[in-house]
Scaffold this motif. Structure first.
Motif, PDB file in Angstrom:
ATOM      1  N   THR A 107       5.556  10.222   8.363  1.00 12.63           N
ATOM      2  CA  THR A 107       5.131  10.965   7.182  1.00 12.63           C
ATOM      3  C   THR A 107       6.351  11.375   6.375  1.00 12.63           C
ATOM      4  O   THR A 107       7.376  11.758   6.937  1.00 12.63           O
ATOM      5  CB  THR A 107       4.309  12.216   7.567  1.00 12.63           C
ATOM      6  N   ILE A 108       6.235  11.282   5.062  1.00 11.25           N
ATOM      7  CA  ILE A 108       7.333  11.723   4.201  1.00 11.25           C
ATOM      8  C   ILE A 108       6.923  12.960   3.409  1.00 11.25           C
ATOM      9  O   ILE A 108       7.709  13.477   2.624  1.00 11.25           O
ATOM     10  CB  ILE A 108       7.796  10.598   3.263  1.00 11.25           C
ATOM     11  N   SER A 109       5.703  13.406   3.626  1.00 13.49           N
ATOM     12  CA  SER A 109       5.236  14.684   3.082  1.00 13.49           C
ATOM     13  C   SER A 109       4.229  15.239   4.085  1.00 13.49           C
ATOM     14  O   SER A 109       3.769  14.540   4.980  1.00 13.49           O
ATOM     15  CB  SER A 109       4.580  14.502   1.714  1.00 13.49           C
ATOM     16  N   ASP A 110       3.905  16.504   3.943  1.00 17.24           N
ATOM     17  CA  ASP A 110       2.868  17.084   4.795  1.00 17.24           C
ATOM     18  C   ASP A 110       1.534  16.425   4.454  1.00 17.24           C
ATOM     19  O   ASP A 110       1.228  16.184   3.293  1.00 17.24           O
ATOM     20  CB  ASP A 110       2.755  18.592   4.557  1.00 17.24           C
ATOM     21  N   LEU A 111       0.750  16.128   5.490  1.00 16.06           N
ATOM     22  CA  LEU A 111      -0.605  15.620   5.285  1.00 16.06           C
ATOM     23  C   LEU A 111      -1.542  16.809   5.430  1.00 16.06           C
ATOM     24  O   LEU A 111      -1.663  17.384   6.485  1.00 16.06           O
ATOM     25  CB  LEU A 111      -0.952  14.537   6.312  1.00 16.06           C
ATOM     26  N   LYS A 112      -2.230  17.168   4.328  1.00 14.49           N
ATOM     27  CA  LYS A 112      -3.060  18.370   4.313  1.00 14.49           C
ATOM     28  C   LYS A 112      -4.474  18.093   3.854  1.00 14.49           C
ATOM     29  O   LYS A 112      -4.926  18.778   2.952  1.00 14.49           O
ATOM     30  CB  LYS A 112      -2.448  19.409   3.382  1.00 14.49           C
ATOM     31  N   PRO A 113      -5.253  17.260   4.245  1.00 17.91           N
ATOM     32  CA  PRO A 113      -5.088  16.126   5.155  1.00 17.91           C
ATOM     33  C   PRO A 113      -4.573  14.872   4.453  1.00 17.91           C
ATOM     34  O   PRO A 113      -4.390  13.848   5.083  1.00 17.91           O
ATOM     35  CB  PRO A 113      -6.491  15.898   5.679  1.00 17.91           C
ATOM     36  N   ILE A 114      -4.349  14.927   3.123  1.00 16.97           N
ATOM     37  CA  ILE A 114      -3.869  13.747   2.406  1.00 16.97           C
ATOM     38  C   ILE A 114      -2.413  13.970   2.033  1.00 16.97           C
ATOM     39  O   ILE A 114      -2.022  15.059   1.641  1.00 16.97           O
ATOM     40  CB  ILE A 114      -4.718  13.476   1.155  1.00 16.97           C
ATOM     41  N   GLY A 115      -1.619  12.922   2.167  1.00 17.66           N
ATOM     42  CA  GLY A 115      -0.208  12.993   1.825  1.00 17.66           C
ATOM     43  C   GLY A 115       0.383  11.602   1.807  1.00 17.66           C
ATOM     44  O   GLY A 115      -0.342  10.613   1.703  1.00 17.66           O
ATOM     45  N   LYS A 116       1.701  11.512   1.958  1.00 12.93           N
ATOM     46  CA  LYS A 116       2.395  10.228   1.896  1.00 12.93           C
ATOM     47  C   LYS A 116       3.060   9.928   3.234  1.00 12.93           C
ATOM     48  O   LYS A 116       3.584  10.813   3.894  1.00 12.93           O
ATOM     49  CB  LYS A 116       3.459  10.261   0.801  1.00 12.93           C
ATOM     50  N   ALA A 117       2.991   8.628   3.561  1.00 11.48           N
ATOM     51  CA  ALA A 117       3.643   8.160   4.783  1.00 11.48           C
ATOM     52  C   ALA A 117       4.309   6.828   4.485  1.00 11.48           C
ATOM     53  O   ALA A 117       3.889   6.092   3.587  1.00 11.48           O
ATOM     54  CB  ALA A 117       2.630   8.007   5.908  1.00 11.48           C
ATOM     55  N   SER A 118       5.341   6.512   5.265  1.00 15.05           N
ATOM     56  CA  SER A 118       6.101   5.290   5.072  1.00 15.05           C
ATOM     57  C   SER A 118       5.828   4.335   6.227  1.00 15.05           C
ATOM     58  O   SER A 118       5.933   4.708   7.395  1.00 15.05           O
ATOM     59  CB  SER A 118       7.590   5.632   5.010  1.00 15.05           C
ATOM     60  N   PHE A 119       5.479   3.090   5.886  1.00 13.69           N
ATOM     61  CA  PHE A 119       5.274   2.021   6.866  1.00 13.69           C
ATOM     62  C   PHE A 119       6.087   0.827   6.387  1.00 13.69           C
ATOM     63  O   PHE A 119       5.896   0.359   5.261  1.00 13.69           O
ATOM     64  CB  PHE A 119       3.797   1.625   6.967  1.00 13.69           C
ATOM     65  N   ASP A 120       6.986   0.325   7.217  1.00 11.03           N
ATOM     66  CA  ASP A 120       7.860  -0.799   6.860  1.00 11.03           C
ATOM     67  C   ASP A 120       8.579  -0.552   5.537  1.00 11.03           C
ATOM     68  O   ASP A 120       8.620  -1.414   4.660  1.00 11.03           O
ATOM     69  CB  ASP A 120       7.066  -2.109   6.785  1.00 11.03           C
ATOM     70  N   ASP A 121       9.130   0.628   5.343  1.00 16.97           N
ATOM     71  CA  ASP A 121       9.902   1.013   4.166  1.00 16.97           C
ATOM     72  C   ASP A 121       9.093   0.996   2.863  1.00 16.97           C
ATOM     73  O   ASP A 121       9.664   0.914   1.786  1.00 16.97           O
ATOM     74  CB  ASP A 121      11.144   0.119   4.003  1.00 16.97           C
ATOM     75  N   LYS A 122       7.779   1.058   2.966  1.00 20.07           N
ATOM     76  CA  LYS A 122       6.925   1.202   1.790  1.00 20.07           C
ATOM     77  C   LYS A 122       6.133   2.490   1.933  1.00 20.07           C
ATOM     78  O   LYS A 122       5.704   2.842   3.038  1.00 20.07           O
ATOM     79  CB  LYS A 122       5.956   0.024   1.657  1.00 20.07           C
ATOM     80  N   VAL A 123       5.942   3.177   0.817  1.00 20.33           N
ATOM     81  CA  VAL A 123       5.253   4.463   0.835  1.00 20.33           C
ATOM     82  C   VAL A 123       3.788   4.256   0.444  1.00 20.33           C
ATOM     83  O   VAL A 123       3.475   3.561  -0.534  1.00 20.33           O
ATOM     84  CB  VAL A 123       5.937   5.456  -0.137  1.00 20.33           C
ATOM     85  N   TYR A 124       2.900   4.870   1.235  1.00 19.39           N
ATOM     86  CA  TYR A 124       1.461   4.779   0.994  1.00 19.39           C
ATOM     87  C   TYR A 124       0.857   6.178   1.012  1.00 19.39           C
ATOM     88  O   TYR A 124       1.371   7.080   1.687  1.00 19.39           O
ATOM     89  CB  TYR A 124       0.779   3.939   2.083  1.00 19.39           C
ATOM     90  N   GLU A 125      -0.243   6.323   0.307  1.00 26.63           N
ATOM     91  CA  GLU A 125      -1.003   7.561   0.405  1.00 26.63           C
ATOM     92  C   GLU A 125      -1.953   7.411   1.589  1.00 26.63           C
ATOM     93  O   GLU A 125      -2.684   6.427   1.686  1.00 26.63           O
ATOM     94  CB  GLU A 125      -1.791   7.813  -0.878  1.00 26.63           C
TER      95      GLU A 125
END
Length: 152
Positions: A107-125
C-alpha cells in the motif's frame, strides 16, 4: 417619419435574426422576436403605403432575412458549438491487465477501505476486504472484477 419607423422595424428585426443565428444559436427566443419585429415592419408597410410599395418592402425584407439565415448557417459559426472530440476509454479498458489473483504488493496510502497500492511498480486504486489497512503494508489481491481490485 413613416420611412424611419418602417426601416427601424426591418433593421431591428434583421439584427435580431442575425444575432440569433450567429451569437446565440439554439435559444430561438431572439430569432422569433426578430421575425416578429420584421413581420411588424411588413404589416406597417401595408398600413402606411400603397400595395405595390408594400410588396416591394416585403420582398426586400424576405430576401434580406433569408440571406441572413443562409449566411449564418454557411459562416461556420456552428462549428464553435459542436463537439469535436469523443471520450476514450470505458468501464473495461484494460486497467487491470497484468494483475493476477494472489499477486503481492504494498500500500502506498492508507486503505480506508479504498486507497492506492503498488503492484509491479504500477499504482492501482484498490479496496480492502476488511476495512482499514495502513500505509506500507503488504497486501495480496483476492479478487479482480470490473476493474475493481479487492485486497487483504
Amino acid at each position: 417619419m413613416t420611412i424611419l419607423v418602417l426601416s427601424s422595424l426591418l433593421i431591428i428585426g434583421l439584427i435580431l435574426l442575425l444575432a440569433e443565428v450567429l451569437f446565440v444559436p439554439g435559444t430561438t427566443v431572439v430569432g422569433i422576436f426578430g421575425l416578429a419585429v420584421s413581420l411588424a415592419g411588413v404589416a406597417y408597410a401595408f398600413l402606411s403605403f400603397d400595395a405595390e410599395t408594400a410588396w416591394w418592402v416585403t420582398s426586400v425584407a424576405v430576401i434580406l432575412n433569408l440571406a441572413a439565415i443562409v449566411y449564418g448557417f454557411s459562416s461556420g459559426v456552428w462549428n464553435r458549438f459542436s463537439l469535436k472530440s469523443s471520450m476514450q476509454g470505458g468501464t473495461f479498458d484494460g486497467r487491470t491487465d497484468g494483475l493476477q489473483l494472489g499477486m503481492s504488493g504494498k500500500t502506498i496510502s492508507d486503505l480506508k477501505p479504498i486507497g492506492k497500492a503498488s503492484f509491479d511498480d504500477k499504482v492501482y486504486e484498490v479496496k480492502s476486504e476488511n476495512g482499514f489497512i495502513s500505509v506500507e503494508t503488504e497486501v495480496t489481491i483476492i479478487k479482480i472484477e470490473n476493474n475493481k481490485i479487492l485486497v487483504k
